[in-house]
Design an enzyme around this catalytic site. Structure first.
Site, short mmCIF file in Angstrom:
data_model
loop_
_atom_site.label_atom_id
_atom_site.label_comp_id
_atom_site.label_asym_id
_atom_site.label_seq_id
_atom_site.Cartn_x
_atom_site.Cartn_y
_atom_site.Cartn_z
N SER A 1 0.86 -1.19 0.00
CA SER A 1 0.00 0.00 0.00
C SER A 1 0.89 1.23 0.00
CB SER A 1 -0.94 -0.06 1.20
OG SER A 1 -1.84 1.02 1.19
N HIS B 1 -2.68 -1.08 -3.30
CA HIS B 1 -3.76 -0.11 -3.09
C HIS B 1 -3.49 1.10 -3.99
CE1 HIS B 1 -4.61 -1.82 1.20
NE2 HIS B 1 -5.06 -2.59 0.22
N ASP C 1 -4.68 -4.68 5.58
CA ASP C 1 -5.03 -5.52 4.44
C ASP C 1 -3.78 -6.28 3.98
OD1 ASP C 1 -6.69 -6.54 2.44
OD2 ASP C 1 -6.12 -4.97 1.02
#
Lengths: 191, 270
Positions: free
Chosen positions: A14, A41, A134
């Site tokens: 991310s 992401h 995540d």
């Protein structure tokens, strides 16, 4: 335990991960043949630019897959913006517009868990820098299925929340900085 | 703890679901269906497949399932580039003024409302009739009432701004205590139909068919069948639009003209 004949390398990240992925792909040997599947992401309304940016330096061709696209040796695939990306048993990619998961679409957990289910001990999971959790559960799934797990050394991360979250769930096979990750990939027998 | 379902259990479930609903769930992507069914099991605290198979004979249970199982449209004006491209077609091609529009597999109302707002912004003067299909009565009622998800309102608004077409998104929103609904003036030419669109013999033809991100959840054999059906319901010169990461089935690819490859807009030859 490192073995041969891995079927795929799955990378998730991310915040701060774009430059890390770019660096890793710029250092893998030309002709690296194990498919690399990447879930980062990204801004959902920006559909272009990311792949083009990574391809500038990458030694292998990186693309955003279409739904049901066959995963081929020697290619890297990056999850399209605003789609979840899953791996299917027929070695294809399935995309989905289902609800956000972990506040994310694409969700790294979804990609990792589906890869764990399909490839089992024949995949390598790599979790990079990031600002939420995540990917942690998905990495644990890869670990549980016997896959090899590498987490970016938190001291080299822009934001260490994501790797730390994974390390709270299980003990990864390796903790590496980005240079070590690309060196490691180049040691794999991927004929 | 998450529910788990094996291959044989999924076969039983998809078979029963297909029989009860008329939807070809056996030809949906099974990993997708499995995710949806497991989420449904968890939401309704279902303990086992036998209980599910018993309950599926209840109309209320089936209605809940069909409401739940379809995938909501993620946001209004998803893929602003697509809507910008569609705008050019709306403004330049009379085919949309003289023919109906169809959403054969609508998830929630956001895609439909986006289209209707686009028409209204351009003040075309005459709305085409717009038809949509959904398997759940309660979802149809929500769409007919103009309900949109309030948690995504900022995303809707930002996407609208990215279209750069003028107009104000807020003008189309009515705020209530627990919900937001789009202005009913744009819904006056919308006609719902309940059920699976492929099972209804219907000779109606359309100038534009929206089918974005529906094929993601279908296997290739169903994609072929569905796409041929949709093609047959397009007027010559009519348009069909699919998701940004979907492909026209190989069997149909050379029957369509490409209007905008990146935004996945295709046209039946006139």
């Amino acid at each position: 335990m490192i073995g041969n004949s891995y079927r795929a390398i799955i990378i998730g990240g991310s915040a701060g991960s774009f430059s890390v992925v770019s660096k890793i792909l710029s250092k893998v040997k030309p002709g690296f043949s194990i498919p690399i599947i990447i879930c980062l992401h990204r801004l959902k309304h920006v559909r272009s630019g990311l792949v083009e940016g990574i391809n500038l330096k990458s030694q292998i061709k990186v693309k955003e897959p279409f739904d049901k696209e066959k995963i081929m040796n020697g290619s890297a695939y990056i999850a399209p913006s605003n789609y979840h990306m899953f791996i299917e048993f027929d070695n294809t990619i399935a995309l989905s517009t289902e609800a956000v998961y972990n506040h994310s679409r694409p969700s790294i957990d979804y990609t990792f868990s589906s890869a764990a289910n399909v490839y089992r001990n024949k995949c390598i999971g790599i979790l990079l820098t990031g600002a939420n959790k995540d990917g942690a559960n998905g990495m644990k799934d890869i670990h549980t299925m016997g896959g090899y797990t590498i987490i970016q050394d938190p001291v080299t991360c822009d934001i260490k929340t994501m790797p730390m979250a994974a390390m709270q769930l299980f003990t990864p096979d390796k903790v590496m900085n980005p240079d070590q990750i690309s060196d490691f990939l180049n040691t794999l027998n991927n004929d | 703890m998450a529910a788990t379902l094996g291959i044989n259990e999924m076969r039983l479930i998809s078979g029963a679901l297909s029989n009860r609903s008329g939807y070809p769930f056996e030809n949906f992507v099974q990993s997708f269906l499995k995710r949806r069914i497991i989420a449904f099991f968890e939401k309704y605290h279902l303990r086992n497949v036998d209980l599910f198979l018993k309950q599926i004979n209840s109309k209320l249970f089936l209605e809940s399932l069909l409401y739940f199982i379809s995938v909501d449209t993620t946001e209004m004006f998803r893929d602003p580039g697509f809507w910008r491209s569609l705008r050019k077609i709306i403004l330049s091609d009379a085919i949309l003024k003289n023919n109906s529009v169809w959403f054969p597999d609508i998830g929630s109302g956001e895609e439909l409302f986006s289209f209707l707002i686009l028409l209204d912004v351009f003040e075309l003067g005459r709305y085409p009739n717009v038809f949509f299909h959904h398997p759940s009565s309660s979802r149809i009622d929500e769409i007919r009432s103009g309900m949109i998800k309030s948690r995504n309102i900022e995303t809707h608004n930002n996407n609208f701004k990215r279209l750069e077409i003028g107009g104000q998104f807020e003008k189309y929103c009515n705020y209530h205590t627990n919900s937001i609904v789009v202005s009913n003036t744009i819904l006056k030419s919308v006609f719902p139909k309940k059920g699976w669109f492929l099972s209804e013999p219907d000779n109606q033809m359309f100038g534009l068919i929206f089918f974005r991100n529906s094929m993601l959840y279908m296997d290739k054999s169903l994609q072929d069948k569905v796409f041929q059906f949709l093609y047959n319901h397009l007027v010559p010169g009519g348009y069909i639009v699919i998701g940004a990461k979907e492909n026209v089935p190989v069997s149909m690819a050379n029957k369509l003209l490409i209007v905008d490859e990146q935004e996945r807009i295709f046209r039946k030859p006139a």
